[in-house]
Design an enzyme around this catalytic site. Structure first.
Site, PDB file in Angstrom:
ATOM      1  N   SER A 111      28.787 -14.868 -30.802  1.00  0.00           N
ATOM      2  CA  SER A 111      29.986 -15.652 -31.110  1.00  0.00           C
ATOM      3  C   SER A 111      29.906 -16.441 -32.408  1.00  0.00           C
ATOM      4  O   SER A 111      30.735 -17.316 -32.658  1.00  0.00           O
ATOM      5  CB  SER A 111      30.321 -16.607 -29.959  1.00  0.00           C
ATOM      6  OG  SER A 111      30.570 -15.881 -28.765  1.00  0.00           O
ATOM      7  N   ALA A 126      24.891  -9.741 -32.385  1.00  0.00           N
ATOM      8  CA  ALA A 126      25.180  -9.915 -30.965  1.00  0.00           C
ATOM      9  C   ALA A 126      26.684  -9.869 -30.678  1.00  0.00           C
ATOM     10  O   ALA A 126      27.515  -9.745 -31.590  1.00  0.00           O
ATOM     11  CB  ALA A 126      24.583 -11.230 -30.480  1.00  0.00           C
ATOM     12  N   HIS A 127      27.018 -10.003 -29.403  1.00  0.00           N
ATOM     13  CA  HIS A 127      28.398  -9.886 -28.935  1.00  0.00           C
ATOM     14  C   HIS A 127      29.314 -10.947 -29.551  1.00  0.00           C
ATOM     15  O   HIS A 127      28.928 -12.086 -29.760  1.00  0.00           O
ATOM     16  CB  HIS A 127      28.459  -9.986 -27.406  1.00  0.00           C
ATOM     17  CG  HIS A 127      27.925 -11.280 -26.860  1.00  0.00           C
ATOM     18  ND1 HIS A 127      28.683 -12.409 -26.716  1.00  0.00           N
ATOM     19  CD2 HIS A 127      26.682 -11.605 -26.434  1.00  0.00           C
ATOM     20  CE1 HIS A 127      27.958 -13.377 -26.213  1.00  0.00           C
ATOM     21  NE2 HIS A 127      26.724 -12.919 -26.040  1.00  0.00           N
ATOM     22  N   ASN A 128      30.518 -10.523 -29.889  1.00  0.00           N
ATOM     23  CA  ASN A 128      31.591 -11.396 -30.383  1.00  0.00           C
ATOM     24  C   ASN A 128      31.304 -12.031 -31.735  1.00  0.00           C
ATOM     25  O   ASN A 128      31.986 -12.974 -32.146  1.00  0.00           O
ATOM     26  CB  ASN A 128      31.921 -12.483 -29.360  1.00  0.00           C
ATOM     27  CG  ASN A 128      32.536 -11.925 -28.094  1.00  0.00           C
ATOM     28  OD1 ASN A 128      31.837 -11.675 -27.118  1.00  0.00           O
ATOM     29  ND2 ASN A 128      33.842 -11.697 -28.114  1.00  0.00           N
TER      30      ASN A 128
END
Length: 339
Positions: free
Chosen positions: A260, A240-242
């Protein structure tokens, strides 16, 4: 493509015992060898097959001495397993040795690329893309605007690289992988619906990263999703993102990592592991298959379960898990006798 025993011995620094002009054009297991095939014998468990195999050439250890008549030509080397692996690598390099731009394909304006580019048909290269030397891009691949690609990379058919992605040297991206798609970012509204949060970051893959088929790596909301050098990702993984994954970490298929989370270097993560968001996984962590990770993990831990806990404790507890019906029955009997 054919190779003689003499040519193969030259590549492997080996010695031919038999016909140096024997030719092969395919690879096979020793028990399935046929005329024209090359095989190897490294495990003594399979030694009996060398007397019956129909393979034209067999790679063996220097210590091998035939106890019965054989028909296959031998190539003797110091380590047959390593030699065969080296030959597989050489064969793969030859097989993938393509260059040129096939049509139809699209190369947009301000694209720069180095020597020996192979661009397969029906591929699309967006604006302001920079591609290094000796890059192979197989058919039906999409490369978005402002992407940077290093040297000696391979993108197999059907890869999708979204805009702004940065890819280092010696990376391999397998078919169906999607790099740089939007992160899963939505904000609830007063009426119960969800409003999309723009994802304006990117993805960075450092050198020597391999991404398996149908794996997805989301772009960051802000900043970058980062896959450090030497990371190996299996098929069907969701990142997923980050997220940040540390150097030389390996992750098996069907694992999902929420937004994250930071994963350290030299970790080994089994298949179907789920990792919640905003966690920190230390260096050299081992996570067994199908574990569910809901809290941060210190360096060097080996864990299992859902929710996951220390692997040694899990094994001890599992004995009791299996005996739980008997334990309950014993408690009920004790309760009855005490009344």
């Amino acid at each position: 493509m054919k190779f003689t025993a003499e040519q193969i011995a030259g590549i492997l620094d080996g010695e031919v015992v038999g016909n140096p002009n024997a030719e092969v054009y395919k690879l096979a297991k020793i028990e399935e060898g046929t005329s024209g095939s090359l095989t190897f014998l490294a495990n003594p468990k399979y030694q009996s097959f060398i007397y019956s195999t129909e393979a034209t050439i067999t790679i063996v250890n220097n210590t091998f001495e035939a106890e019965q008549p054989i028909t296959t030509t031998l190539i003797k080397v110091e380590d047959a397993y390593k030699a065969f692996s080296k030959l597989l690598e050489y064969y793969n390099q030859v097989k993938l040795m393509k260059s040129g731009i096939e049509q139809p394909s699209v190369i947009s304006e301000n694209v720069e690329y180095g020597e020996h580019l192979y661009l397969g048909s029906f591929s699309y290269i967006g604006k302001n893309v920079t591609i290094g030397t000796n890059v192979k891009i197989y058919p039906n691949t999409f490369i978005g605007d402002n992407v940077t690609i290093g040297n000696d990379c391979i993108f197999f058919a059907g890869v999708r690289i979204y805009s702004e992605t940065e890819i280092g040297n010696n990376c391999i991206i397998h078919s169906g992988a999607i790099i740089g798609s939007d992160g899963f970012g939505f904000a609830p509204t007063d009426d119960g619906s969800y409003s999309k949060i723009p994802q304006i970051g990117n993805v960075i893959l450092e050198d020597n990263v391999e991404v398996g088929s149908c794996t997805t790596i989301d772009r960051a909301t802000l900043g970058s999703t980062v896959i450090r050098k030497g990371v190996k990702l299996d098929n069907q993984i969701q990142i997923a993102h980050n997220v940040e994954i540390g150097e030389n970490t390996v992750i098996a298929a069907q694992t999902g990592i929420a937004g994250s989370t930071k994963i350290g270097k030299n970790c080994m993560i089994g298949g179907q592991v789920g990792i919640a968001g905003h966690l920190v996984i230390g260096d050299s962590v081992r996570i067994q298959a199908q574990s569910g990770i809901g809290k941060s993990i210190k360096d060097g831990e080996t864990i299992q379960g859902s929710p996951a806990f220390n692997y040694g404790d899990w094994n001890k507890s599992y004995v009791h898990f299996r005996n739980l019906p008997k334990i309950v029955a014993d408690l009920e009997e004790l309760k009855k006798n005490s009344e």
